[in-house]
Each structure stands twice: as C-alpha cells, then as structure tokens.
Design an enzyme around this catalytic site. Sequence first.
Site, PDB file in Angstrom:
ATOM      1  N   SER A 196      61.659 159.183   5.931  1.00  0.00           N
ATOM      2  CA  SER A 196      62.837 159.930   5.483  1.00  0.00           C
ATOM      3  C   SER A 196      63.027 159.995   3.979  1.00  0.00           C
ATOM      4  O   SER A 196      63.790 160.825   3.497  1.00  0.00           O
ATOM      5  CB  SER A 196      64.089 159.317   6.108  1.00  0.00           C
ATOM      6  OG  SER A 196      64.294 157.987   5.637  1.00  0.00           O
ATOM      7  N   LYS A 214      71.792 160.838  13.998  1.00  0.00           N
ATOM      8  CA  LYS A 214      71.376 161.820  13.000  1.00  0.00           C
ATOM      9  C   LYS A 214      71.440 163.228  13.598  1.00  0.00           C
ATOM     10  O   LYS A 214      72.496 163.838  13.616  1.00  0.00           O
ATOM     11  CB  LYS A 214      70.014 161.437  12.437  1.00  0.00           C
ATOM     12  CG  LYS A 214      70.090 160.121  11.642  1.00  0.00           C
ATOM     13  CD  LYS A 214      68.783 159.687  11.074  1.00  0.00           C
ATOM     14  CE  LYS A 214      68.956 158.519  10.108  1.00  0.00           C
ATOM     15  NZ  LYS A 214      69.572 157.308  10.691  1.00  0.00           N
ATOM     16  N   HIS A 243      64.247 160.140  12.425  1.00  0.00           N
ATOM     17  CA  HIS A 243      64.472 161.325  11.589  1.00  0.00           C
ATOM     18  C   HIS A 243      63.813 162.570  12.172  1.00  0.00           C
ATOM     19  O   HIS A 243      63.752 163.607  11.505  1.00  0.00           O
ATOM     20  CB  HIS A 243      63.972 161.075  10.168  1.00  0.00           C
ATOM     21  CG  HIS A 243      64.784 160.049   9.438  1.00  0.00           C
ATOM     22  ND1 HIS A 243      65.982 160.344   8.814  1.00  0.00           N
ATOM     23  CD2 HIS A 243      64.591 158.718   9.262  1.00  0.00           C
ATOM     24  CE1 HIS A 243      66.484 159.251   8.274  1.00  0.00           C
ATOM     25  NE2 HIS A 243      65.652 158.252   8.529  1.00  0.00           N
ATOM     26  N   ARG A 296      75.856 149.850  -5.686  1.00  0.00           N
ATOM     27  CA  ARG A 296      76.167 150.970  -4.804  1.00  0.00           C
ATOM     28  C   ARG A 296      77.674 151.230  -4.788  1.00  0.00           C
ATOM     29  O   ARG A 296      78.470 150.313  -4.577  1.00  0.00           O
ATOM     30  CB  ARG A 296      75.670 150.686  -3.378  1.00  0.00           C
ATOM     31  CG  ARG A 296      74.150 150.517  -3.303  1.00  0.00           C
ATOM     32  CD  ARG A 296      73.703 150.085  -1.914  1.00  0.00           C
ATOM     33  NE  ARG A 296      72.293 149.734  -1.908  1.00  0.00           N
ATOM     34  CZ  ARG A 296      71.315 150.571  -1.576  1.00  0.00           C
ATOM     35  NH1 ARG A 296      71.610 151.801  -1.215  1.00  0.00           N
ATOM     36  NH2 ARG A 296      70.059 150.183  -1.591  1.00  0.00           N
ATOM     37  N   THR A 356      67.301 157.650  17.475  1.00  0.00           N
ATOM     38  CA  THR A 356      68.701 157.432  17.151  1.00  0.00           C
ATOM     39  C   THR A 356      69.560 158.556  17.715  1.00  0.00           C
ATOM     40  O   THR A 356      69.088 159.685  17.905  1.00  0.00           O
ATOM     41  CB  THR A 356      68.905 157.340  15.626  1.00  0.00           C
ATOM     42  OG1 THR A 356      70.269 157.004  15.359  1.00  0.00           O
ATOM     43  CG2 THR A 356      68.598 158.666  14.948  1.00  0.00           C
ATOM     44  N   THR A 411      75.514 142.297  22.615  1.00  0.00           N
ATOM     45  CA  THR A 411      76.236 143.318  21.845  1.00  0.00           C
ATOM     46  C   THR A 411      77.040 144.210  22.767  1.00  0.00           C
ATOM     47  O   THR A 411      76.559 144.646  23.813  1.00  0.00           O
ATOM     48  CB  THR A 411      75.245 144.183  21.033  1.00  0.00           C
ATOM     49  OG1 THR A 411      74.495 143.334  20.159  1.00  0.00           O
ATOM     50  CG2 THR A 411      75.987 145.210  20.198  1.00  0.00           C
ATOM     51  N   THR A 412      78.279 144.495  22.368  1.00  0.00           N
ATOM     52  CA  THR A 412      79.152 145.370  23.145  1.00  0.00           C
ATOM     53  C   THR A 412      78.534 146.752  23.302  1.00  0.00           C
ATOM     54  O   THR A 412      77.926 147.292  22.370  1.00  0.00           O
ATOM     55  CB  THR A 412      80.527 145.489  22.461  1.00  0.00           C
ATOM     56  OG1 THR A 412      81.121 144.185  22.423  1.00  0.00           O
ATOM     57  CG2 THR A 412      81.441 146.436  23.205  1.00  0.00           C
ATOM     58  N   SER A 420      51.603 147.060  10.628  1.00  0.00           N
ATOM     59  CA  SER A 420      52.794 147.788  10.213  1.00  0.00           C
ATOM     60  C   SER A 420      52.520 148.628   8.971  1.00  0.00           C
ATOM     61  O   SER A 420      51.960 148.137   7.986  1.00  0.00           O
ATOM     62  CB  SER A 420      53.927 146.784   9.930  1.00  0.00           C
ATOM     63  OG  SER A 420      55.086 147.427   9.461  1.00  0.00           O
ATOM     64  N   THR A 424      65.354 150.786  -1.343  1.00  0.00           N
ATOM     65  CA  THR A 424      65.090 151.859  -0.382  1.00  0.00           C
ATOM     66  C   THR A 424      63.810 152.595  -0.728  1.00  0.00           C
ATOM     67  O   THR A 424      63.052 153.011   0.153  1.00  0.00           O
ATOM     68  CB  THR A 424      66.278 152.833  -0.338  1.00  0.00           C
ATOM     69  OG1 THR A 424      67.487 152.089  -0.088  1.00  0.00           O
ATOM     70  CG2 THR A 424      66.103 153.869   0.762  1.00  0.00           C
TER      71      THR A 424
END
Length: 404
Positions: A190, A249, A218, A23, A246, A278-279, A138, A364
């Site tokens: 996606s 996006k 998405h 990548r 999310t 986590t902050t 799943s 992916t």
Amino acid sequence: MNFDYANRFAQAITNLHDEGRYRVFTDIERIPGRYPKAILKDPAGEREITVWCSNDYLGMSQHTKVLDAFQKTAKVYGAGAGGTRNISGNHSEIVALESDLADLHARDAALVFTSGYISNQATISTLAKLLPGCVIFSDELNHASMIAGVRDSGAEKHVFRHNDLAHLEDLLGAADRGKPKLIVFESLYSMDGDTSPINEICDLAEKYGAMTYVDEVHAVGMYGARGAGYAQKVGAMERIDVIEGTLAKAFGCMGGYIAGSADIIDAVRSYAPGFIFTTTLPPAIAAAARAAIAHLKGSSSERESQQRQASRTRQALTEAGLPVMASETHIVPVLVGDPVLAKRASDRLLSEHNIYIQPINYPTVPRGTERLRITPGPLHSDQLIGELATALTETWANLGLPAA
C-alpha cells in the site's frame, strides 16, 4: 534514586518532534453522501475540505445499501455483540458474514476478527506454532501486523528481498526439506502501490513444499471479477492456502478476516488468543459489511471508476512535473524524501488549499522515502483532480521541493 519515568516518556515524545515524525491527528467529520468532502474542525473554525488519503477506497462506507443494513440491524439487535464468540457474542450476522467471505474467496470457511492487524498477527503466529519446527519466509516490506505475527510465533524466520524470487528460492532451497514452511507476503503493497508475483511465489511454494499466506487487505473489493482481490485477478486465488483480508477499506466497514480450508480455519479459531479472547464485531457492522460485499460481488462500476480516476490522477501529477513514484495500482505516492518537509507540504495543502493528505514517514516507509500517499477514488471528479494538481504544484514551488 528511583527511575524517572515521566522524563523518559517526555523524552521519547521530544525525540519524535526532533526527527519530524511526531504524528498529529486532524479532527475531521465526514459528510454523509458527499464523500470525499469532509468538515475540518480546528480552533480557527470549521471549513470544508477534500480528503485524498482515505482507505475507504470506493466510498462504500456511505453507500445507501451499507447504511440501510447497518441502521436496520442496529435497531433490531442493539449496538454491541455481547461478548466473545465463545461466551455470548456468536450471532447470526457474523456467521452469515463468514459464509459470504468463504464464498467470495471460493474457500471452505472464513473467520472474522476485529481488525486486519489482529487477523494477521493472530493467524500467522498460530499457524507457525501449530507446525512443529516451522520456518517462515517473509517479504521485507510486509505490514507491521505480519511482522508481529512472525515475531510472536517464535519460529525460525528468513526475510527475502522485496518481490525477489531468486532470493526467496535461495532461502527455500537452503532450508531443511522435511520442515514445514510458510511464505507470507502481500498481494498489493500500500505504500508503493506495487504488486507481488503471486503465481511465481506459488510455483516456488509447490516446488519446495511450503504453505502460502497472502495479505489482500488493499486489494479485496478492488480487483478481480467479484472483488476477491489481486490473486483472483491474476488467476492465483485457488493456489493460496490462507487469504487474509479486511472489511475496513474497500468494503467501508471494520474488521479483518482469513479464508481457507475448513481445518485451517477451525485450527485458528480454536487456538488463536487474538480471536478467542476478543469481543465479536457487532451485528450491525457485520450486516453492513455483508451488504458491501454483496454489492461489490455483482457490481464492477465502482472498481472501474476508481481505476480510471487513479490513472487520471497519476497522469495529471506526472504532467505537472511532480515526483510521482512508480505504481501500477490505485495508490499514487508522491515522493518528498524528508519527514519535516513532508509535514510542511501536508500542512500547506490543508491550510492554503483545503486538501487533506497525511504525510507518510518512518517507520511506515524507509527513511529518505517520506511521501504523500494519494488514494483517488471513483468519487474524485476530474475537477477535483485538476485542483489537486494545481495545489501540489504551488506547494512544491513554495517549499522548494524537488520536482521529478
């Protein structure tokens, strides 16, 4: 003799190069107010390019309401949150953001994480651990973050063929009726741009006594009367136990979240390490996300324009004889089928046509289905669509890639 650590890491990178899967990150600076235009920075100098693969689907990251909220809040509260929610990072903007998200999805409560990946990984694993003997079902094409959550849960798992209701029912029917069950799936996938049969999955969940968990990352902001997602569009939102989304996006910011009943959200808040340690998102980002959510709750023009331009892009590329993969959503994937050729196509589009589309390779997508994933938005004009079709046609001819 000691283990050769340096050689092992070097060989791992060499393997990626040999497979054509290494990548490369392209240095791009977005131009405020001119999305999808951006500046490419490389040793040969800077030049303007057109971005066709961003997940900032509606361009909300540059919307004036979003920028104003971010800037004003940063000036008042500063750059950071100060710590975790538990210690010193619980601020009014994050509390208000969770209230806005609960309202968006017509739920009792919501919980914000630092990313969509963490929200999936932390929530799925925590839910399953809180359900004694839980069995997880799943979809085979679920996102890596969902797979990580299933794995980290340590629960018994069954993977059903993508969108295969008969296979899912077979697996549910074979499971112990008395055991708690969790079906995890995405509303919109996606990479292929297809959607799940949400109502039918909910029917099976009710029949076999299972909870449902849907990833809408998405789709939030993009579908439904107020942008609540694909489940809202098909009238299934109220049937889902946990909705994950999310802010990174369609809402143009960053962060992930879940929405559900008060008890479910409180349980995850209280038990999930990925949340507890986590902050918190900074106040400015929370405020910007709130502005984006509020705007898209009341405005459908961005969604309508985006769907129109996605349809026009799909039609233009299909008419040009390009191998456009079947998609019913805003994702327009063009099949290449080889990682090396996908990278060459991406490189040529950038070097010869000033068009930026990153190649999508394994893991992916499955090997042999490598592709260019195109995400048209409301700000991709008809002229830009024409230029894209011409550039892809030239690239396909130059590299000898298979047509449709």
